[in-house]
Design a protein around this motif. Structure first.
Motif, PDB file in Angstrom:
ATOM      1  N   HIS A 181       0.811  -1.213   0.000  1.00 10.73           N
ATOM      2  CA  HIS A 181       0.000   0.000   0.000  1.00 10.73           C
ATOM      3  C   HIS A 181       0.849   1.270   0.000  1.00 10.73           C
ATOM      4  N   GLY A 182       2.160   1.118  -0.063  1.00 14.16           N
ATOM      5  CA  GLY A 182       3.031   2.276   0.051  1.00 14.16           C
ATOM      6  C   GLY A 182       3.497   2.853  -1.268  1.00 14.16           C
ATOM      7  N   ASP A 183       4.453   3.760  -1.169  1.00 20.89           N
ATOM      8  CA  ASP A 183       5.047   4.443  -2.315  1.00 20.89           C
ATOM      9  C   ASP A 183       6.419   3.824  -2.566  1.00 20.89           C
ATOM     10  N   LEU A 184       6.558   3.085  -3.655  1.00 25.59           N
ATOM     11  CA  LEU A 184       7.784   2.359  -3.954  1.00 25.59           C
ATOM     12  C   LEU A 184       8.991   3.279  -4.020  1.00 25.59           C
ATOM     13  N   HIS A 185       8.844   4.442  -4.646  1.00 25.63           N
ATOM     14  CA  HIS A 185       9.972   5.360  -4.818  1.00 25.63           C
ATOM     15  C   HIS A 185      10.402   5.965  -3.477  1.00 25.63           C
ATOM     16  N   GLN A 186       9.430   6.328  -2.647  1.00 23.81           N
ATOM     17  CA  GLN A 186       9.760   6.865  -1.326  1.00 23.81           C
ATOM     18  C   GLN A 186      10.350   5.779  -0.432  1.00 23.81           C
ATOM     19  N   ASN A 187       9.850   4.571  -0.568  1.00 28.56           N
ATOM     20  CA  ASN A 187      10.423   3.452   0.202  1.00 28.56           C
ATOM     21  C   ASN A 187      11.904   3.279  -0.134  1.00 28.56           C
ATOM     22  N   ARG A 188      12.230   3.360  -1.425  1.00 33.05           N
ATOM     23  CA  ARG A 188      13.617   3.204  -1.853  1.00 33.05           C
ATOM     24  C   ARG A 188      14.492   4.338  -1.353  1.00 33.05           C
ATOM     25  N   ALA A 189      13.966   5.564  -1.410  1.00 37.69           N
ATOM     26  CA  ALA A 189      14.732   6.717  -0.930  1.00 37.69           C
ATOM     27  C   ALA A 189      15.032   6.590   0.560  1.00 37.69           C
TER      28      ALA A 189
END
Length: 235
Positions: A181-189
């Motif tokens: 349910h999250g934001d893949l790009h923000q998770n990676r950052a």
């Protein structure tokens, strides 16, 4: 050794590590280390689960030491008589406080719920949040030169599956580390900068009535070392 937060002859509460399953499941047949087995071996007696805590979520987990206590505690959860407090790191700056009243359709697992009826209407789901601290890191995501995150306190007032994770996504502040349910790009950052690869959701406390003594109780679980290190960067 699991950290025991409270224990008497009827109930036991532990600080569940992130990544631990509460009990064995056919969803992951290869997982051998689970809370119930480990705790049973640690204290030398059988334990009974009374509520859910997702595998990636850390924090307060309450269990019973008899089937009778398990039924009594489970009923408090079902009747929404247990106050649950969580802390999470979410995307963006989230300040102030508010209540999220957003019904949720049952979320099914493709394997475990293969034969379950899928036509149930959305069920009432209510959560509240309180923004606590924020941080901005020098990692670009998309067209933004930096990334922003917030520490929030969350209280689910109903008990739907993945309620907090889905509610935070609904208000565009998904929980960091949430792969579904999250934001893949923000998770990676976040993972790149802090070297933390996990769901940033912690069950901080449970308040309930002890089934045997009838006394009100609150059991709290401290943050683990990753959380503590991370929070030194927030202001």
């Amino acid at each position: 050794m699991l950290e025991i937060l409270y224990q008497d002859q009827d109930i036991i509460a532990i600080n569940k590590p992130a990544g631990w399953m509460v009990h064995r499941s056919w969803l992951d047949r290869n997982e051998k280390i689970v809370v119930m087995q480990t705790l049973r071996d640690q204290i030398g007696q059988h334990v009974y689960p009374v509520h859910r805590l997702d595998r990636p979520t850390s924090g307060t987990l309450l269990l019973a030491l008899s089937s009778e206590m398990a039924r009594a505690l489970a009923q408090q959860f079902e009747l929404q008589q247990v106050k649950k407090t969580y802390h999470a790191i979410v995307r963006g700056y989230l300040t102030g406080s508010d209540t999220i009243d957003y019904p949720l359709v049952e979320e099914w697992d493709k394997i475990a719920d293969k034969y379950a009826a899928k036509d149930k209407p959305a069920q009432s789901a209510v959560s509240s949040y309180q923004g606590l601290k924020t941080v901005e890191i020098p990692v670009a995501v998309g067209r933004y030169p930096t990334s922003r995150f917030s520490l929030v306190e969350l209280t689910p007032h109903t008990g739907r599956k993945h309620q907090l994770r889905r509610h935070m996504k609904h208000i565009f502040h998904p929980i960091i580390g949430d792969s579904k349910h999250g934001d893949l790009h923000q998770n990676r950052a976040f993972a790149q900068y802090f070297s933390i690869h996990r769901l940033m959701l912690h069950s901080s406390s449970l308040s309930f009535i002890h089934p045997a003594t009838k006394e009100p109780m609150t059991v709290c679980a401290e943050f683990d070392e990753q959380w503590k290190s991370l929070l030194t960067t927030f202001s």
